[in-house]
Design an enzyme around this catalytic site. Sequence first.
Site, PDB file in Angstrom:
ATOM      1  N   GLY A  10       0.847  -1.193   0.000  1.00  0.00           N
ATOM      2  CA  GLY A  10       0.000   0.000   0.000  1.00  0.00           C
ATOM      3  C   GLY A  10       0.886   1.248   0.000  1.00  0.00           C
ATOM      4  O   GLY A  10       2.118   1.157   0.045  1.00  0.00           O
ATOM      5  N   GLN A  11       0.249   2.410  -0.045  1.00  0.00           N
ATOM      6  CA  GLN A  11       1.031   3.667  -0.067  1.00  0.00           C
ATOM      7  C   GLN A  11       1.966   3.738   1.145  1.00  0.00           C
ATOM      8  O   GLN A  11       3.166   3.980   1.027  1.00  0.00           O
ATOM      9  CB  GLN A  11       0.098   4.875   0.000  1.00  0.00           C
ATOM     10  CG  GLN A  11      -0.844   5.037  -1.170  1.00  0.00           C
ATOM     11  CD  GLN A  11      -1.532   6.393  -1.109  1.00  0.00           C
ATOM     12  OE1 GLN A  11      -1.045   7.355  -1.693  1.00  0.00           O
ATOM     13  NE2 GLN A  11      -2.646   6.491  -0.423  1.00  0.00           N
ATOM     14  N   VAL A  12       1.395   3.518   2.323  1.00  0.00           N
ATOM     15  CA  VAL A  12       2.182   3.635   3.558  1.00  0.00           C
ATOM     16  C   VAL A  12       3.083   2.407   3.733  1.00  0.00           C
ATOM     17  O   VAL A  12       4.252   2.524   4.101  1.00  0.00           O
ATOM     18  CB  VAL A  12       1.247   3.826   4.775  1.00  0.00           C
ATOM     19  CG1 VAL A  12       2.044   3.892   6.069  1.00  0.00           C
ATOM     20  CG2 VAL A  12       0.425   5.110   4.607  1.00  0.00           C
ATOM     21  N   ASP A  39      -2.909 -12.160   4.806  1.00  0.00           N
ATOM     22  CA  ASP A  39      -4.270 -11.759   4.403  1.00  0.00           C
ATOM     23  C   ASP A  39      -5.102 -11.438   5.643  1.00  0.00           C
ATOM     24  O   ASP A  39      -5.441 -12.337   6.422  1.00  0.00           O
ATOM     25  CB  ASP A  39      -4.906 -12.893   3.592  1.00  0.00           C
ATOM     26  CG  ASP A  39      -6.307 -12.542   3.121  1.00  0.00           C
ATOM     27  OD1 ASP A  39      -6.798 -11.438   3.444  1.00  0.00           O
ATOM     28  OD2 ASP A  39      -6.911 -13.381   2.429  1.00  0.00           O
ATOM     29  N   ALA A  63      -5.380  -2.273   5.087  1.00  0.00           N
ATOM     30  CA  ALA A  63      -6.738  -1.858   5.465  1.00  0.00           C
ATOM     31  C   ALA A  63      -7.637  -1.940   4.240  1.00  0.00           C
ATOM     32  O   ALA A  63      -7.158  -1.950   3.101  1.00  0.00           O
ATOM     33  CB  ALA A  63      -6.732  -0.414   5.991  1.00  0.00           C
ATOM     34  N   THR A  65      -9.549   0.194   2.184  1.00  0.00           N
ATOM     35  CA  THR A  65      -9.523   1.656   2.047  1.00  0.00           C
ATOM     36  C   THR A  65     -10.454   2.191   0.953  1.00  0.00           C
ATOM     37  O   THR A  65     -10.440   3.390   0.682  1.00  0.00           O
ATOM     38  CB  THR A  65      -8.080   2.147   1.760  1.00  0.00           C
ATOM     39  OG1 THR A  65      -7.584   1.445   0.621  1.00  0.00           O
ATOM     40  CG2 THR A  65      -7.172   1.925   2.956  1.00  0.00           C
ATOM     41  N   TYR A 128     -16.739   2.935   6.223  1.00  0.00           N
ATOM     42  CA  TYR A 128     -15.272   2.916   6.385  1.00  0.00           C
ATOM     43  C   TYR A 128     -14.876   3.518   7.738  1.00  0.00           C
ATOM     44  O   TYR A 128     -14.116   2.913   8.499  1.00  0.00           O
ATOM     45  CB  TYR A 128     -14.629   3.682   5.224  1.00  0.00           C
ATOM     46  CG  TYR A 128     -13.156   3.971   5.394  1.00  0.00           C
ATOM     47  CD1 TYR A 128     -12.207   2.970   5.245  1.00  0.00           C
ATOM     48  CD2 TYR A 128     -12.712   5.265   5.693  1.00  0.00           C
ATOM     49  CE1 TYR A 128     -10.844   3.244   5.400  1.00  0.00           C
ATOM     50  CE2 TYR A 128     -11.367   5.548   5.843  1.00  0.00           C
ATOM     51  CZ  TYR A 128     -10.436   4.530   5.694  1.00  0.00           C
ATOM     52  OH  TYR A 128      -9.095   4.807   5.852  1.00  0.00           O
ATOM     53  N   LYS A 132     -13.139   1.522  10.875  1.00  0.00           N
ATOM     54  CA  LYS A 132     -11.801   1.938  11.347  1.00  0.00           C
ATOM     55  C   LYS A 132     -11.859   2.280  12.832  1.00  0.00           C
ATOM     56  O   LYS A 132     -10.940   1.953  13.587  1.00  0.00           O
ATOM     57  CB  LYS A 132     -11.298   3.136  10.531  1.00  0.00           C
ATOM     58  CG  LYS A 132     -10.956   2.845   9.075  1.00  0.00           C
ATOM     59  CD  LYS A 132      -9.791   1.893   8.897  1.00  0.00           C
ATOM     60  CE  LYS A 132      -8.467   2.488   9.321  1.00  0.00           C
ATOM     61  NZ  LYS A 132      -7.348   1.548   9.048  1.00  0.00           N
ATOM     62  N   TRP A 153      -5.778  12.332   4.346  1.00  0.00           N
ATOM     63  CA  TRP A 153      -5.435  12.758   2.982  1.00  0.00           C
ATOM     64  C   TRP A 153      -4.040  12.247   2.562  1.00  0.00           C
ATOM     65  O   TRP A 153      -3.181  13.032   2.156  1.00  0.00           O
ATOM     66  CB  TRP A 153      -5.490  14.281   2.869  1.00  0.00           C
ATOM     67  CG  TRP A 153      -6.852  14.887   3.035  1.00  0.00           C
ATOM     68  CD1 TRP A 153      -7.958  14.316   3.619  1.00  0.00           C
ATOM     69  CD2 TRP A 153      -7.268  16.200   2.628  1.00  0.00           C
ATOM     70  NE1 TRP A 153      -9.011  15.191   3.597  1.00  0.00           N
ATOM     71  CE2 TRP A 153      -8.631  16.351   3.000  1.00  0.00           C
ATOM     72  CE3 TRP A 153      -6.631  17.263   2.004  1.00  0.00           C
ATOM     73  CZ2 TRP A 153      -9.349  17.519   2.750  1.00  0.00           C
ATOM     74  CZ3 TRP A 153      -7.343  18.434   1.760  1.00  0.00           C
ATOM     75  CH2 TRP A 153      -8.677  18.543   2.119  1.00  0.00           C
TER      76      TRP A 153
HETATM   77  P1  NDP Z   1      -3.684   1.745   0.479  1.00  0.00           P
HETATM   78  O1  NDP Z   1      -5.056   1.544  -0.039  1.00  0.00           O
HETATM   79  O2  NDP Z   1      -2.644   2.361  -0.389  1.00  0.00           O
HETATM   80  O3  NDP Z   1      -3.107   0.378   1.028  1.00  0.00           O
HETATM   81  C1  NDP Z   1      -3.864  -0.513   1.747  1.00  0.00           C
HETATM   82  C2  NDP Z   1      -3.238  -1.868   1.569  1.00  0.00           C
HETATM   83  O4  NDP Z   1      -4.019  -2.822   2.292  1.00  0.00           O
HETATM   84  C3  NDP Z   1      -3.203  -2.333   0.102  1.00  0.00           C
HETATM   85  O5  NDP Z   1      -1.905  -2.770  -0.227  1.00  0.00           O
HETATM   86  C4  NDP Z   1      -4.201  -3.476   0.088  1.00  0.00           C
HETATM   87  O6  NDP Z   1      -3.835  -4.510  -0.776  1.00  0.00           O
HETATM   88  C5  NDP Z   1      -4.090  -3.972   1.504  1.00  0.00           C
HETATM   89  N1  NDP Z   1      -5.203  -4.833   1.854  1.00  0.00           N
HETATM   90  C6  NDP Z   1      -6.523  -4.646   1.621  1.00  0.00           C
HETATM   91  N2  NDP Z   1      -7.204  -5.720   2.066  1.00  0.00           N
HETATM   92  C7  NDP Z   1      -6.299  -6.580   2.572  1.00  0.00           C
HETATM   93  C8  NDP Z   1      -6.369  -7.865   3.157  1.00  0.00           C
HETATM   94  N3  NDP Z   1      -7.522  -8.526   3.286  1.00  0.00           N
HETATM   95  N4  NDP Z   1      -5.227  -8.458   3.580  1.00  0.00           N
HETATM   96  C9  NDP Z   1      -4.038  -7.823   3.424  1.00  0.00           C
HETATM   97  N5  NDP Z   1      -3.900  -6.627   2.851  1.00  0.00           N
HETATM   98  C10 NDP Z   1      -5.019  -6.019   2.438  1.00  0.00           C
HETATM   99  O7  NDP Z   1      -3.850   2.582   1.818  1.00  0.00           O
HETATM  100  P2  NDP Z   1      -2.855   3.598   2.516  1.00  0.00           P
HETATM  101  O8  NDP Z   1      -1.459   3.080   2.484  1.00  0.00           O
HETATM  102  O9  NDP Z   1      -3.146   4.956   2.004  1.00  0.00           O
HETATM  103  O10 NDP Z   1      -3.434   3.512   3.997  1.00  0.00           O
HETATM  104  C11 NDP Z   1      -2.650   3.060   5.106  1.00  0.00           C
HETATM  105  C12 NDP Z   1      -3.462   3.256   6.362  1.00  0.00           C
HETATM  106  O11 NDP Z   1      -3.766   4.644   6.517  1.00  0.00           O
HETATM  107  C13 NDP Z   1      -4.800   2.529   6.389  1.00  0.00           C
HETATM  108  O12 NDP Z   1      -5.028   2.048   7.683  1.00  0.00           O
HETATM  109  C14 NDP Z   1      -5.819   3.611   6.066  1.00  0.00           C
HETATM  110  O13 NDP Z   1      -7.082   3.321   6.643  1.00  0.00           O
HETATM  111  C15 NDP Z   1      -5.160   4.823   6.715  1.00  0.00           C
HETATM  112  N6  NDP Z   1      -5.544   6.095   6.128  1.00  0.00           N
HETATM  113  C16 NDP Z   1      -5.428   6.325   4.790  1.00  0.00           C
HETATM  114  C17 NDP Z   1      -5.804   7.545   4.250  1.00  0.00           C
HETATM  115  C18 NDP Z   1      -5.701   7.819   2.790  1.00  0.00           C
HETATM  116  O14 NDP Z   1      -6.018   8.956   2.381  1.00  0.00           O
HETATM  117  N7  NDP Z   1      -5.255   6.872   1.955  1.00  0.00           N
HETATM  118  C19 NDP Z   1      -6.315   8.636   5.097  1.00  0.00           C
HETATM  119  C20 NDP Z   1      -6.370   8.291   6.495  1.00  0.00           C
HETATM  120  C21 NDP Z   1      -5.989   7.076   6.973  1.00  0.00           C
HETATM  121  P3  NDP Z   1      -4.417  -4.572  -2.275  1.00  0.00           P
HETATM  122  O15 NDP Z   1      -3.710  -3.481  -3.017  1.00  0.00           O
HETATM  123  O16 NDP Z   1      -4.043  -5.963  -2.712  1.00  0.00           O
HETATM  124  O17 NDP Z   1      -5.889  -4.333  -2.165  1.00  0.00           O
END
Ligand code: NDP
Length: 298
Positions: A10-12, A39, A63, A65, A128, A132, A153
Site C-alpha cells: 500500500g502507499q504507507v 491476508d 486496510a 480503504t 469505512y 476503522k 489525505w
Molecule cells: P492503500 O489503499 O494504499 O493500502 C492498503 C493496503 O491494504 C493495500 O496494499 C491493500 O492490498 C491492503 N489490503 C486490503 N485488504 C487486505 C487484506 N484482506 N489483507 C491484506 N492486505 C489487504 O492505503 P494507505 O497506504 O493509504 O493507507 C494506510 C493506512 O492509513 C490505512 O489504515 C488507512 O485506513 C489509513 N488512512 C489512509 C488515508 C488515505 O487517504 N489513503 C487517510 C487516512 C488514513 P491490495 O492493493 O491488494 O488491495
Amino acid sequence: MKILLFGKNGQVGWELQRSLAPLGELVALDRHSTDLCGDLANLDGIGATVRQLRPDVIVNAAAYTAVDKAESDAALAHLVNAEAPGALADVASAVGAWLVHYSTDYVFDGSGSQPWKENDPTGPLCVYGRTKLEGEQRIAARCAKHLILRTSWVYAARGGNFARIMLRLAREGDRLSVIDDQFGAPTGADLLADVTAHMVRSALSGAAGRFAGTYHVAAAGETSWHGYARFVLECASRAGLALKASSYTVDPVPTTAFPTPAVRPHNSRLNTAKLQDSFGLYLPIWQQGVARMLTEIT
Ligand code: NDP
C-alpha cells in the site's frame, strides 16, 4: 529486533519497507504472500504468522480503504478494518509485541473548524469510518502496547493519487471543478513511515507503556481539495508542464456537486500537538512534501 509488516504494497506500507529496514530484521507481507499468511481476511492465518515469527513489533499498514465501495461491502470492510486489528491485538499481547496501526480522521463527524484532538468525541459518517473506529477500539482494549496513528489525505508518488488526477484533468481540459468545503492536510506516506520509525524506536526504548496510545499524525497547515489542486497546478506550471488548465481556472464547488455513496467529513483537520510533544518530532508544512512528490511524478 524483529518487525512484522502487514500491507507492504500500500502507499504507507511501501514507504514503511524503507523506513523500518534500519531498525531490525523486517518481514514484510501482503495479502498474496505464500510462505506466511498476510491476508487480514484470514484471522487464523495472521494469528499463526505472528505466533510463528514472534516479532517485537507488528506494523499493520493493511486496510480496506475503498471508502465508497465499503458502503455496499460492509462485511468485508468490517472483517479487515475491525476484526483483523482485534485479532492482531490479541496475538500481539500474547507474544508481548508492540502493535502499530493506522487510522483516519473519518472516525470524526467533520463538524466545526477546529483541528481534532485525540480524545475528542468520535462520530463516523460512513461504513469505512465506523469500521476503522471499531478497529481502534478493539486494539486499545486488547493490547496495552499499541500505537494508533490517525492520519488524513494520504498521498504517495507511487500509484494513483489526487495530484496525478488533477494533472491528467488539467492536460485534458481548460477548467477544473474541485471541492472547496472539505479541509485537511495532505500527508505523505513517506512522512508517515518516517514518523512511525521514530515512534517505534522511542516506544521500544521507553518504559513499557510510556508511549502507548493514539496519536494524530498529519503534515502541518491546512487546505481544501481546491487549494490542494491549485497548488499542484502552480508547481506543474513552474516546472514547465504543458497543461490546458492553470491554477486560475480551478473552480471551487461544494461537496454536493460530486455526490458519493459514502459521506465524507468537512473538517479533517488533526491537532498533532500530542505527537510532537510526546516524541519530540516536527511535522513539516504540507506544501513541502507535495512539491517533492510532484518532482518525482512529473
Ligand atoms: P492503500 O489503499 O494504499 O493500502 C492498503 C493496503 O491494504 C493495500 O496494499 C491493500 O492490498 C491492503 N489490503 C486490503 N485488504 C487486505 C487484506 N484482506 N489483507 C491484506 N492486505 C489487504 O492505503 P494507505 O497506504 O493509504 O493507507 C494506510 C493506512 O492509513 C490505512 O489504515 C488507512 O485506513 C489509513 N488512512 C489512509 C488515508 C488515505 O487517504 N489513503 C487517510 C487516512 C488514513 P491490495 O492493493 O491488494 O488491495
